[in-house]
Scaffold this active site. Structure first.
Site, short mmCIF file in Angstrom:
data_model
loop_
_atom_site.label_atom_id
_atom_site.label_comp_id
_atom_site.label_asym_id
_atom_site.label_seq_id
_atom_site.Cartn_x
_atom_site.Cartn_y
_atom_site.Cartn_z
N GLU A 352 -57.50 13.88 44.94
CA GLU A 352 -56.19 13.23 44.71
C GLU A 352 -56.04 11.89 45.42
O GLU A 352 -54.99 11.59 45.97
CB GLU A 352 -55.06 14.17 45.16
CG GLU A 352 -55.03 15.47 44.40
CD GLU A 352 -54.02 16.46 44.97
OE1 GLU A 352 -53.38 17.14 44.17
OE2 GLU A 352 -53.91 16.58 46.20
C1 TNX Z 1 -53.51 20.43 45.43
S1 TNX Z 1 -56.23 21.54 45.83
C2 TNX Z 1 -54.14 19.91 46.55
C3 TNX Z 1 -53.55 20.14 47.87
C4 TNX Z 1 -52.25 20.88 47.80
C5 TNX Z 1 -52.36 21.99 46.78
C6 TNX Z 1 -51.15 22.85 46.70
C7 TNX Z 1 -56.46 20.12 46.29
C8 TNX Z 1 -57.83 19.71 46.44
N1 TNX Z 1 -55.38 19.35 46.52
O1 TNX Z 1 -53.39 18.91 48.53
O2 TNX Z 1 -51.98 21.41 49.05
O3 TNX Z 1 -52.58 21.41 45.52
O4 TNX Z 1 -51.36 23.95 45.86
#
Ligand code: TNX
Length: 536
Positions: A352
């Site tokens: 992300e």
């Molecule tokens: C996505 S899973 C994210 C996290 C959040 C999560 C909450 C991932 C690699 N990134 O930053 O905590 O969703 O479900």
């Protein structure tokens, strides 16, 4: 059904009443409630009686098995109240722990034979003995005083078990960044997951809201970056000694710690501490809170440093991928943590990074991968890292996009399977769950159980898969009891997917077996979700 249960209850009472002085009947070995279900179980007639005179006999170099013997002793004491002696000489009425190269062809395999006068746990490696003990513990008909043995005797059914894991990496992840959890909580969790033969604990040690591990060459990371969490609480962090204590404790439970420092996104807590790392990001206004550096004992102001992020929005932060200081920074961080970490992996996050341009993201991930290699570790990264050129030793953790996982496989990398829609422990069970999120799915126990890593995508085949991991993100999780509620019973389901052969798994049978585990958790005072899919 209820009537049937009552009848059973009455006949059990009658049985106990009329057979005063005799031990309880053992449940036959093929009616066991072992999770994860073993590869092979062969029942036999008769039973072994565990009592105060049973000895634990070590048939191996004590340097290799003494601690395992002590673990068994203390486990039996907690379950039954019996205080067994540990001995070296073979005898009757013994639980023998033997290192034996012929016990299994598999590194983590074991054999468990329950005979009239002896229980033999044998394995080629200490890890196998530990797993054999986990199985044995699940055959002891006591939960810590709640089902007392008659005359302090406990009957175990005769028979034999041969067992080994399907996957070598069986993991859980705990996010200690969104909310911080103490060393004691992490140790407790390690004990709870070891029961299900989980052998990796991935710690998500940094994120936008908090930096949780001491880095001696960048001390403000914890002084400033550690002093926040979701909701704006005081946060916390592990000193390097704390981290080492966690690593050692995990080792004693045959669990490898996988440290993660998320980069180049999810880095606001580093930017709180050092403005020099900040390319000029914007923290979401609604949840931005100014950092009071003086209150934290830091005299110098740093006008380029960012405010705290107390919300749960993601994707707004990045390191400055053009700046040489960034690479000095990540080199120091990866070096210091790698030096404290005996396990083979360093997790660089990589998820992300929405405000990092792809042309900056790719070279950044490639450089980070080189630094990890320089310090003797293999890189793990969330599936987005597959956009970069991966080393063959790099592992991509499939959480969101199958196309990324497939890109990693096409580059010769392995994948770690953690699909958010199946394996995320922070997903709510249903719309009434008071904790957790549901952006990916609601995940009831049967949903968490009824899938297989090899059946997600045609291109992701058995030989591409390193293993399975269940992550617990903690935006909404603040206490140990919350951790337990979201983790159990689902982690037991994921553990069975990771350990047991696909052909041995079956939801109906799992839902029967898990009920027995519920009784044990209840006796231990552990919180868990009483899924309506199970007759507890
Ligand atoms: C996505 S899973 C994210 C996290 C959040 C999560 C909450 C991932 C690699 N990134 O930053 O905590 O969703 O479900």
């Amino acid at each position: 059904m209820k009537q049937l249960k009552n009848m059973f209850f009455i006949s059990a009472l009658t049985f106990l009443g009329f057979s005063c002085g005799k031990q309880q009947e053992a449940v036959p070995l093929d009616k066991h409630s072992i999770i994860p279900i073993p590869v092979s179980v062969v029942p036999a007639a008769g039973s072994f009686t565990l009592d105060g005179k049973t000895a634990i006999v070590l048939q191996a170099d004590p340097a290799q098995v003494q601690l395992i013997g002590e673990y068994l002793k203390s486990s039996i004491s907690t379950l039954t109240g019996l205080n067994l002696n540990i001995a070296q000489e073979d005898r009757d009425n013994a639980i023998v722990l033997a290192l034996d190269a012929t016990a299994s062809d598999e590194e983590e395999g074991y054999r468990l034979a329950i005979m009239d006068k002896k229980i033999l746990v044998s394995a080629p490696q200490p890890a196998g003995l530990f797993y054999g003990i986990q199985t044995l513990k699940q055959l002891i008909p006591a939960h810590g005083g709640k089902i007392p043995g008659v005359n302090n005797q406990f009957s175990l059914p005769q028979g034999s078990i041969e067992d080994h894991p399907e996957y070598g990496y069986r993991g859980m992840m705990l996010d200690v960044a969104r909310h911080f959890f103490s060393v004691e909580d992490v140790k407790k969790l390690i004990d709870q997951i070891a029961v299900y033969k989980i052998n990796h604990l991935h710690l998500h040690l940094s994120d936008d809201q908090g930096w949780r591990i001491e880095i001696k060459s960048w001390p403000l990371l914890t002084t400033i970056g550690g002093a926040n969490e979701v909701g704006g609480g005081k946060g916390g962090y592990y000193t390097q000694d704390d981290y080492t204590e966690i690593v050692r404790y995990a080792q004693s439970r045959f669990i490898t710690i996988v440290p993660e420092i998320d980069m180049p996104g999810h880095t606001n807590s580093a930017l709180n501490a050092y403005g020099i790392l900040n390319p000029g990001i914007t923290v979401p206004e609604a949840t931005a809170v100014p950092v009071d550096r003086k209150a934290l004992g830091v005299e110098e102001e740093d006008p380029d440093a960012t405010p705290y992020h107390t919300g749960i929005e993601v994707g707004f932060s990045t390191l400055d991928t053009d700046s040489p200081v960034t690479y000095k920074f990540i080199d120091d961080v990866i070096r210091e943590i790698s030096e404290l970490t005996p396990g083979p992996y360093f997790h660089i996050g990589g998820d992300e990074s929405h405000v990092t341009a792809m042309e900056d993201y790719i070279p950044f991930i490639e450089k980070a991968q080189e630094i990890v290699t320089k310090y003797g570790k293999k890189t793990l990264g969330w599936d987005e890292v597959a956009h970069a050129k991966l080393l063959p030793t790099t592992v991509a953790q499939y959480w969101a996009k199958a196309e990324n996982a497939i890109m990693a496989i096409e580059q010769g990398s392995k994948v770690l399977i953690s699909p958010a829609v199946k394996a995320y422990l922070d997903m709510q069970y249903d719309s009434t769950t008071h904790l957790g999120l549901h952006w990916a799915a609601y995940i009831e126990l049967d949903e968490a159980y009824n899938w297989d890593p090899t059946e997600l995508e045609a291109e992701i085949r058995r030989e591409h898969i390193l293993g399975v991991e269940a992550p617990l993100w903690t935006e909404t999780i603040t206490t140990m009891s919350d951790i337990e509620y979201m983790t159990f019973p689902r982690l037991a389901a994921i553990a069975e997917i990771a350990w047991s052969p696909k052909t041995a798994r079956n939801w109906e049978d799992f839902s029967r077996r898990i009920a027995w585990h519920g009784q044990r958790w209840e006796a231990q005072g552990k919180n868990f979700y009483r899924s309506p899919k199970v007759e507890w």
